[in-house]
Write an enzyme that holds these catalytic residues in place. Structure first.
Site, PDB file in Angstrom:
ATOM      1  N   LYS A   1       0.846  -1.210   0.000  1.00 23.03           N
ATOM      2  CA  LYS A   1       0.000   0.000   0.000  1.00 23.03           C
ATOM      3  C   LYS A   1       0.873   1.248   0.000  1.00 23.03           C
ATOM      4  CE  LYS A   1       0.868   1.275   4.460  1.00 23.03           C
ATOM      5  NZ  LYS A   1       1.633   2.458   4.864  1.00 23.03           N
TER       6      LYS A   1
ATOM      7  N   ASP B   1      -2.677  -2.225   9.883  1.00 23.53           N
ATOM      8  CA  ASP B   1      -2.657  -2.182   8.409  1.00 23.53           C
ATOM      9  C   ASP B   1      -3.087  -3.499   7.768  1.00 23.53           C
ATOM     10  OD1 ASP B   1      -1.766   0.406   8.498  1.00 23.53           O
ATOM     11  OD2 ASP B   1       0.301  -0.043   7.924  1.00 23.53           O
TER      12      ASP B   1
HETATM   13  P1  ATP Z   1       4.206  -0.181   7.946  1.00 27.90           P
HETATM   14  O1  ATP Z   1       4.142   0.610   6.692  1.00 27.90           O
HETATM   15  O2  ATP Z   1       2.988  -1.059   8.182  1.00 27.90           O
HETATM   16  O3  ATP Z   1       4.597   0.570   9.157  1.00 27.90           O
HETATM   17  P2  ATP Z   1       6.669  -1.195   6.993  1.00 27.90           P
HETATM   18  O4  ATP Z   1       6.331  -1.459   5.571  1.00 27.90           O
HETATM   19  O5  ATP Z   1       7.435   0.051   7.295  1.00 27.90           O
HETATM   20  O6  ATP Z   1       5.348  -1.263   7.819  1.00 27.90           O
HETATM   21  P3  ATP Z   1       7.377  -3.944   7.353  1.00 27.90           P
HETATM   22  O7  ATP Z   1       8.024  -4.344   6.076  1.00 27.90           O
HETATM   23  O8  ATP Z   1       5.994  -4.391   7.589  1.00 27.90           O
HETATM   24  O9  ATP Z   1       7.483  -2.380   7.572  1.00 27.90           O
HETATM   25  O10 ATP Z   1       8.343  -4.460   8.506  1.00 27.90           O
HETATM   26  C1  ATP Z   1       8.469  -3.876   9.774  1.00 27.90           C
HETATM   27  C2  ATP Z   1       9.132  -4.905  10.688  1.00 27.90           C
HETATM   28  O11 ATP Z   1       8.219  -5.975  10.905  1.00 27.90           O
HETATM   29  C3  ATP Z   1      10.362  -5.557  10.087  1.00 27.90           C
HETATM   30  O12 ATP Z   1      11.516  -4.845  10.387  1.00 27.90           O
HETATM   31  C4  ATP Z   1      10.347  -6.961  10.681  1.00 27.90           C
HETATM   32  O13 ATP Z   1      11.128  -7.011  11.852  1.00 27.90           O
HETATM   33  C5  ATP Z   1       8.901  -7.218  11.091  1.00 27.90           C
HETATM   34  N1  ATP Z   1       8.174  -8.245  10.296  1.00 27.90           N
HETATM   35  C6  ATP Z   1       7.325  -9.154  10.796  1.00 27.90           C
HETATM   36  N2  ATP Z   1       6.809  -9.921   9.819  1.00 27.90           N
HETATM   37  C7  ATP Z   1       7.319  -9.486   8.664  1.00 27.90           C
HETATM   38  C8  ATP Z   1       7.140  -9.893   7.315  1.00 27.90           C
HETATM   39  N3  ATP Z   1       6.338 -10.907   6.963  1.00 27.90           N
HETATM   40  N4  ATP Z   1       7.811  -9.221   6.375  1.00 27.90           N
HETATM   41  C9  ATP Z   1       8.620  -8.183   6.723  1.00 27.90           C
HETATM   42  N5  ATP Z   1       8.834  -7.780   7.987  1.00 27.90           N
HETATM   43  C10 ATP Z   1       8.190  -8.417   8.961  1.00 27.90           C
END
Ligand code: ATP
Length: 306
Positions: free
Chosen positions: A9, A136
């Site tokens: 997203k 989310d």
């Molecule tokens: P958001 O935009 O929802 O805040 P994000 O995109 O910045 O999230 P994610 O890629 O969801 O961040 O990852 C945040 C943290 O979640 C990672 O650093 C990791 O430690 C943990 N995590 C748990 N499950 C997953 C997964 N399936 N894929 C990636 N990271 C994961």
């Protein structure tokens, strides 16, 4: 074997209210699902096991903290069955990039395990389980474009005409979402406006943005893009300003930091414009990689159930 495709997203509007007593912020969050996404595969297994491939695979936790593993256990517990599944994540969504990749995998695992275990869980129940996993996750089940209120988990689908074309510029290294919210509060305090619920007006969806989506107008959408976390992400990672500037100089209609960053999102006028913009951003040296894509696309769905 069940394969589920799930979108990342971008928040075309992310309005952040004041800090609530429970530590969360009220949000007016317009989620937009893009074709750049992960694939989660579920096969029969013993207990919950997890593997991951992709350019950022080394940053994905493979233990019980992974949202895909948590989703499998939560769904099994909800139905009173033992969780037995071998999950595999083919990861294309940047990790810790502000594109809700972990949440996407949680939503995909719910759908994949539901199909593998032949549970037929109704969508409203899956959405409740998704909300338990994280703010989310429900949107990754739904896809399309939706207004999220509360912490982002109360979703209202929004009308959209046609497709919009995007480029996502991926940075080296992630940003922690809680750290970016803390920086947003700190900047508000430093500016003298205050950061509490009582001091910050409750955010609301921008009517101009909703009209641009409904009318399929990329120029109007570009003008209305807004992210209240952008100043905080730029404060923690000043070089992101160079990436945003490079995209605008290369002809992007609009640019913003995606969610809590550090991925930067650029709106192009059409598919060819997005290809050119991605090439220019890659050549600019201001990002690790730039991916053209489009949206909106549906939420987590089975693409192979053989
Ligand atoms: P958001 O935009 O929802 O805040 P994000 O995109 O910045 O999230 P994610 O890629 O969801 O961040 O990852 C945040 C943290 O979640 C990672 O650093 C990791 O430690 C943990 N995590 C748990 N499950 C997953 C997964 N399936 N894929 C990636 N990271 C994961």
């Amino acid at each position: 074997m069940i394969t589920v495709r799930v979108p990342a997203k971008v928040n075309v509007q992310l309005g952040v209210g004041g800090l609530r007593a429970d530590g969360f912020h009220d949000l007016a969050n317009v989620f937009f699902a893009v074709a750049l996404g992960d694939e989660v595969t579920a096969r029969p297994g013993t207990g919950v096991t997890l593997t991951c491939t992709g350019p950022d695979a080394d940053q994905v936790p493979l233990d019980d903290t992974n949202l895909a593993a948590r989703a499998a256990r939560l769904l099994a517990a909800h139905h009173g069955i033992e969780p037995h599944v071998a999950l595999h994540i083919a990861k294309a969504i940047p990790v810790a990039g502000g594109m809700a990749g972990g949440s996407a995998d949680g939503a995909a695992a719910l759908v994949a395990c539901d199909a593998l275990w032949q549970l037929g869980t109704p969508l409203p129940e899956l959405l409740d389980l998704a909300a338990d996993l994280g703010s989310d996750v429900p949107f990754a089940l739904l896809g399309g474009v939706a207004l999220g209120r509360g912490r982002g988990e109360l979703l209202e689908p929004l009308p959209v005409t046609g497709a919009f074309h995007w480029v996502f510029a991926v940075a080296d290294g992630g940003l922690s979402t809680p750290a970016v919210f803390r920086e947003c509060d700190r900047l508000r305090e430093a500016a003298g406006t205050g950061s509490s619920e009582a001091e910050v007006p409750t955010p609301d969806a921008d009517p101009a943005l909703l009209a641009a989506l409904a009318g399929g107008d990329p120029v109007a959408l570009a003008a209305a893009l807004a992210n209240d976390l952008q100043a905080a992400a730029l404060s923690l990672r000043p070089q992101l300003a160079d990436c945003l500037a490079a995209g605008l100089a290369a002809g992007a209609l609009g640019a913003l930091v995606s969610g809590s960053g550090p991925t930067c999102a650029f709106l192009a006028k059409d598919a060819a414009g997005a290809e050119q913009l991605a090439a220019a951003l890659t050549a600019s040296g201001t990002c690790r990689a730039a991916h053209p894509t489009y949206g909106p696309v549906p939420g987590a769905r089975v693409v192979d159930g053989a």
